[in-house]
Design a protein around this motif. Structure first.
Motif, PDB file in Angstrom:
ATOM      1  N   UNK A 126       0.822  -1.209   0.000  1.00  0.00           N
ATOM      2  CA  UNK A 126       0.000   0.000   0.000  1.00  0.00           C
ATOM      3  C   UNK A 126       0.857   1.262   0.000  1.00  0.00           C
ATOM      4  N   UNK A 127       0.260   2.337  -0.473  1.00  0.00           N
ATOM      5  CA  UNK A 127       0.884   3.664  -0.392  1.00  0.00           C
ATOM      6  C   UNK A 127       0.338   4.309   0.879  1.00  0.00           C
ATOM      7  N   UNK A 128       1.149   4.334   1.911  1.00  0.00           N
ATOM      8  CA  UNK A 128       0.698   4.794   3.223  1.00  0.00           C
ATOM      9  C   UNK A 128       1.175   6.224   3.446  1.00  0.00           C
ATOM     10  N   UNK A 129       0.232   7.122   3.657  1.00  0.00           N
ATOM     11  CA  UNK A 129       0.546   8.532   3.887  1.00  0.00           C
ATOM     12  C   UNK A 129      -0.176   9.031   5.129  1.00  0.00           C
ATOM     13  N   UNK A 130       0.331  10.102   5.690  1.00  0.00           N
ATOM     14  CA  UNK A 130      -0.253  10.663   6.913  1.00  0.00           C
ATOM     15  C   UNK A 130      -1.323  11.706   6.623  1.00  0.00           C
ATOM     16  N   UNK A 131      -1.395  12.199   5.363  1.00  0.00           N
ATOM     17  CA  UNK A 131      -2.316  13.303   5.074  1.00  0.00           C
ATOM     18  C   UNK A 131      -2.749  13.241   3.614  1.00  0.00           C
ATOM     19  N   UNK A 132      -4.034  13.143   3.377  1.00  0.00           N
ATOM     20  CA  UNK A 132      -4.553  13.136   2.009  1.00  0.00           C
ATOM     21  C   UNK A 132      -4.292  14.460   1.304  1.00  0.00           C
ATOM     22  N   UNK A 133      -4.182  15.529   2.056  1.00  0.00           N
ATOM     23  CA  UNK A 133      -4.017  16.852   1.463  1.00  0.00           C
ATOM     24  C   UNK A 133      -2.615  17.084   0.909  1.00  0.00           C
ATOM     25  N   UNK A 134      -1.743  16.091   1.034  1.00  0.00           N
ATOM     26  CA  UNK A 134      -0.428  16.215   0.420  1.00  0.00           C
ATOM     27  C   UNK A 134      -0.495  16.075  -1.104  1.00  0.00           C
ATOM     28  N   UNK A 135      -1.644  15.696  -1.650  1.00  0.00           N
ATOM     29  CA  UNK A 135      -1.785  15.571  -3.101  1.00  0.00           C
ATOM     30  C   UNK A 135      -1.144  14.303  -3.631  1.00  0.00           C
TER      31      UNK A 135
END
Length: 338
Positions: A126-135
């Motif tokens: 998976x592509x795991x990120x802390x914030x969706x707003x990072x684009x």
């Protein structure tokens, strides 16, 4: 010859040879425990790997079912990851969307950045990120792995150094790019770990689709189960791989195992900026390019970047419809930092 790296609990995995139809694999650990070890001694190891591949095809080598979900990226980490921007149409659209002219030098002098290479994602991670707003965005690319390349190598020398071809998803955080570029010192936060296809192949596996510098096949990008991009990787590629490699080696040698990416595969459409598949075009290999076209046509983008649960798959098939590299298939997960 097709090679893959299986998960085995170790950081660099276990090297296997994979059948042409991607159904079987054979242990290659007795020849080289990892792909990097094989690349470090390619001239000695490659003939033995080739014999093992022939035995696998003939059914005479011990083998078992190949499971793409059990793979790491072929090189789970690399000494160097250099990503070009070989499709100038993509760069031109970026600048046109903000009413900026593209310098003529961009057509003769390749763009390239050095990305993080210490930990690549597996093709099904998976592509795991802390914030969706990072684009969060995908970038469908083709990449090559090279042998040692001397500083100042010619384009011909660079061509002869190409050992493997694979696909890439160069994950980008579009919302973080402007601030980083404004500092004039390149990407760090905006370019998290990339992922590569389950299998890397020697150029001869591509047959006539490989001309020594480009792969003349469609890069199939699906987004949330629907066709998103079908651009031909051999079309509108301003700088081929030997040119990119020679550019990278202008002032320094490249170590065996260096990965060089093409940048986002991008095609023009009837001389224009491109159209979606639904409009009769070949679509796009990243969301940013679609948003650029929307901005040019409508004054503002309307397609959002990736959110939690969104899924991308990237694949390339030969002219008989057989998957060549296996499938990169990744889903976005958002896990805020505690």
């Amino acid at each position: 010859m097709k090679l893959a790296t299986l998960k085995n609990g170790a950081r660099d995995g276990r090297l296997v040879v994979v059948s042409r139809d991607l159904t079987r694999c054979a242990d290659a650990g007795f020849l080289a425990p990892t792909l990097q070890v094989a690349l470090d001694d390619w001239r000695r190891v490659q003939p033995h790997l080739k014999l093992l591949a022939k035995a696998l095809e003939a059914g005479t080598a011990p083998s078992w079912s190949f499971d793409e979900t059990a793979t790491l990226s072929p090189l789970p980490r690399a000494y160097q990851w250099l990503d070009g921007s070989a499709y100038v149409n993509h760069v031109e659209l970026v600048r046109k969307a903000r009413d900026a002219e593209m310098p003529q030098s961009f057509r003769t002098d390749p763009l390239m950045y050095q990305g993080g290479s210490d930990s690549f994602l597996g093709p099904r991670d998976p592509i795991v990120m802390a914030d969706e707003d990072w684009g969060i965005d995908m970038e469908g690319e083709v990449a090559v792995v090279v042998d040692d390349v001397a500083a100042g190598a010619s384009v011909g020398e660079a061509r002869r150094a190409i050992r493997l071809v694979m696909l890439a998803n160069d994950v980008s955080l579009r919302g973080l790019i402007p601030n980083e570029l404004s500092k004039g010192f390149g990407f760090v936060h905006a370019k998290p770990s990339s992922a590569f296809s389950p299998v890397a192949v020697t150029p001869d596996e591509l047959g006539q689709a490989w001309d020594g510098g480009k792969v003349h096949l469609e890069l199939m990008v699906d987004y949330n189960g629907a066709p998103f991009g079908r651009a031909n990787a051999g079309v509108d590629m301003t700088f081929d791989f030997p040119t990119l490699i020679a550019h990278a080696a202008r002032t320094r040698a490249l170590a065996a195992g260096t990965i060089v990416g093409s940048g986002t595969v991008s095609n023009k459409f009837e001389g224009g900026p491109g159209k979606t598949i639904g409009e009769g075009g070949v679509g796009y290999s990243c969301i940013a390019e679609l948003r650029m076209v929307e901005t040019i046509r409508e004054g503002a983008p309307r397609t959002p970047f990736m959110r939690a649960g969104d899924k991308v798959s990237i694949e390339m098939r030969d002219r008989c419809g057989q998957s060549i590299f296996g499938v990169i298939e990744q889903q976005v997960q958002v896990r805020p930092h505690s």
